[in-house]
Design a protein around this motif. Structure first.
Motif, mmCIF file in Angstrom:
data_model
loop_
_atom_site.group_PDB
_atom_site.id
_atom_site.type_symbol
_atom_site.label_atom_id
_atom_site.label_comp_id
_atom_site.label_asym_id
_atom_site.label_seq_id
_atom_site.Cartn_x
_atom_site.Cartn_y
_atom_site.Cartn_z
ATOM 1 N N GLY A 12 -5.583 5.416 2.147
ATOM 2 C CA GLY A 12 -6.198 4.846 0.963
ATOM 3 C C GLY A 12 -5.617 5.382 -0.338
ATOM 4 O O GLY A 12 -5.536 4.664 -1.339
ATOM 5 N N MET A 36 -9.194 2.819 6.593
ATOM 6 C CA MET A 36 -10.120 2.306 5.581
ATOM 7 C C MET A 36 -11.009 3.396 5.004
ATOM 8 O O MET A 36 -11.889 3.107 4.184
ATOM 9 N N THR A 37 -10.837 4.647 5.407
ATOM 10 C CA THR A 37 -11.714 5.726 4.964
ATOM 11 C C THR A 37 -10.948 6.747 4.139
ATOM 12 O O THR A 37 -9.725 6.857 4.220
ATOM 13 N N VAL A 69 -2.578 1.006 5.824
ATOM 14 C CA VAL A 69 -4.019 0.878 6.072
ATOM 15 C C VAL A 69 -4.264 0.034 7.327
ATOM 16 O O VAL A 69 -5.054 0.413 8.209
ATOM 17 N N GLN A 70 -3.579 -1.109 7.434
ATOM 18 C CA GLN A 70 -3.793 -2.006 8.562
ATOM 19 C C GLN A 70 -3.445 -1.348 9.898
ATOM 20 O O GLN A 70 -4.210 -1.419 10.861
ATOM 21 N N ASN A 106 -0.220 -1.464 2.120
ATOM 22 C CA ASN A 106 -1.114 -2.360 2.856
ATOM 23 C C ASN A 106 -0.971 -2.169 4.359
ATOM 24 O O ASN A 106 -1.958 -2.073 5.097
#
Length: 274
Positions: free
Chosen positions: A245, A238-239, A230-231, A227
């Protein structure tokens, strides 16, 4: 992992010399793929076994079998005359029907129906099932640890190089705190995983307890780190142009395999007598 660790462990621990000599060399050189077929519902619940072995034939259903479409050999939990145990079934048997599944991380799996499939028993009964599952769980924990460490190190490199608002983002205290949280959780998880693997090597009496501790802790940690990866990578995280991802998807699939955090917390508590 499904073939070279989980299924191979079942053969090593419960197979006859004939079964070992037939399948282990093929698993080792990659000419055959084997896997465990354990669960019968949407969640990991190995103690629930409705699949039956009778008269040399297997009847029942298994769900979310890892590498189930690729496997040449299925090692199936079922209830027979002597109670629960594991049985060898050739995947090309006429009594085997497979339905292809794709997990969140794009790895293969299958739902499998057994309608009078020919089967050979392994020796060991219910104890063999637990021993094999604990080896599979511990091996999966080691994979999860390696992936989480790589995700963390990739994120840390990004924090040291990405410039925003005229500063390297790793200089912001809020991100430093989050990175420190990931680091400490990874160190705790590493200790838990190594303890479980050492217990298996030593055939210690607390293998089940330590494996469930490791799987629960590693599930939490990999979830957190994926998590945060990604953040902290912002929009690119997010891609599919970035690996963030893929780590997040693998974390979700690995969490569910062979028991999620809730399953293993409950198992740990029961072993502790609560």
């Amino acid at each position: 992992m499904a073939s070279g660790l989980a299924a191979a462990s079942a053969l090593v621990l419960g197979g006859s010399e004939e079964q070992k000599s037939e399948w282990l060399p093929k698993i080792a050189d990659g000419s055959a793929v084997a896997t465990l077929a354990i669960d019968e519902g949407p969640h990991h619940k190995p103690e629930k076994v409705e699949t039956r072995f009778e008269g040399g034939k297997l009847t029942g259903r298994k769900t979310f079998v890892l590498e189930g479409m690729a496997a040449n050999l299925l090692i199936v939990s079922a209830t027979g005359p002597g109670g629960a145990g594991l049985y060898l079934v050739r995947a090309d048997d006429a009594g085997v029907q497979r339905q292809r599944l794709q997990l969140a991380d794009s790895r293969g799996a299958a739902n499998i129906e057994f309608n009078g499939a020919a089967a050979e028993p392994l020796s060991g009964g219910p104890e063999l099932v637990e021993k094999v599952l604990d080896r599979a769980r511990a091996g999966l924990c080691a994979e999860m640890l390696g992936a989480a460490v790589q995700a963390f190190e990739t994120t840390l490199d990004y924090l040291k190089t990405r410039v925003q608002f005229g500063q390297v983002i790793g200089s912001f205290q809020a991100l430093q705190h989050r990175a420190a949280k990931m680091f400490t959780d990874l160190e705790l998880s590493r200790s838990a995983v190594e303890a479980a693997l050492t217990a298996i090597d030593n055939d210690a009496p607390d293998v089940a307890e330590l494996v469930s501790l490791a799987k629960a802790k590693m599930g939490d940690t990999f979830h957190l780190v994926s998590n945060e990866m990604v953040q902290m990578h912002g929009g690119i995280g997010m891609t599919d142009a970035h690996d963030a991802g893929f780590y997040l998807k693998r974390a979700r699939a690995a969490e569910a395999a062979f028991g999620n955090q809730a399953y293993h917390r409950d198992r740990y508590a029961r072993i502790q007598g609560y």
